[in-house]
Scaffold this active site. Structure first.
Site, short mmCIF file in Angstrom:
data_model
loop_
_atom_site.label_atom_id
_atom_site.label_comp_id
_atom_site.label_asym_id
_atom_site.label_seq_id
_atom_site.Cartn_x
_atom_site.Cartn_y
_atom_site.Cartn_z
N CYS A 217 0.88 -1.17 0.00
CA CYS A 217 0.00 0.00 0.00
C CYS A 217 0.92 1.22 0.00
CB CYS A 217 -0.95 -0.02 1.21
SG CYS A 217 -0.11 0.13 2.79
N ARG B 167 -2.48 -0.25 5.47
CA ARG B 167 -3.54 -0.97 4.73
C ARG B 167 -3.04 -2.33 4.27
NH1 ARG B 167 -5.20 3.61 0.50
NH2 ARG B 167 -3.05 4.24 0.97
#
Length: 197
Positions: free
Chosen positions: A155, A160
């Site tokens: 990410c 994330r």
């Protein structure tokens, strides 16, 4: 999680809810209060759900840009808390940019970018497939990959990616690696992203 704004740029109000897992509640609460937003209620709407979700209802008044910045910061704190929980849960390995690139260069792994399509279009790791971790259907789409292949997740900064990596481990992927520090770390290490044509 939602937010509604009203008023003018210089005199706005914001109202909304954060849907939080229990470990995310305090970081979000502290971030919002630190920015001067008011907490109206902490409540739940469901019974017996796993994982458990609580709802933090807030409102604030001020300049629209300041209010939006405060909510964005609180959302970032929520992502950090979720990533910390995912790392504690385990089931995946965090690797540095050089190791990630070595694994990618072998050509046997799925390279999965879990950022938004807009972020992906601005620059991504060569050969990456994009599935947004925050969009509906992430689990169903990711489950279609070959579970016998290694999967390399990235990410922007790693949070994330950690959340997605934990989800992939739960789905039964045996070798899941998250790029520690995300694409940001990869670029600092000298690896240039490619852009969509």
């Amino acid at each position: 999680t939602w937010a509604a704004f009203a008023g003018s740029d210089d005199n706005a109000v914001v109202d909304g809810d954060f849907a939080c897992q229990e470990n995310e509640l305090q970081p979000v609460l502290k971030s919002l209060r630190g920015a001067g937003l008011n907490i109206v209620a902490i409540h739940h709407h469901m019974i017996g759900e796993t994982p458990r979700y609580v709802f933090l209802h807030y409102w604030g008044r001020g300049k629209a840009a300041d209010l939006a910045r405060a909510i964005k910061m609180a959302r970032g704190e929520q992502s950090k808390a979720a990533a910390a929980a995912a790392r504690a849960e385990g089931g995946f390995t965090e690797v540095k940019a050089a190791d990630y690139e070595r694994r990618r260069a072998k050509g046997k792994a799925v390279v999965l970018d879990v950022r938004s399509p807009e972020e992906f279009a601005k620059g991504h790791i060569p050969g990456a497939v994009n599935i947004d971790i925050n969009a509906a259907g992430f689990t169903q789409k990711a489950a279609q990959f070959d579970k016998s292949k290694p999967i390399l997740v990235n990410c922007h900064a790693g949070s994330r990616g950690a959340i997605a990596s934990a989800e992939l481990a739960r789905l039964g992927f045996k070798t899941v690696c998250n790029l520690g520090g995300g694409l940001e770390a990869c670029e600092k290490d000298g690896h240039q992203p490619e852009t969509q044509k």
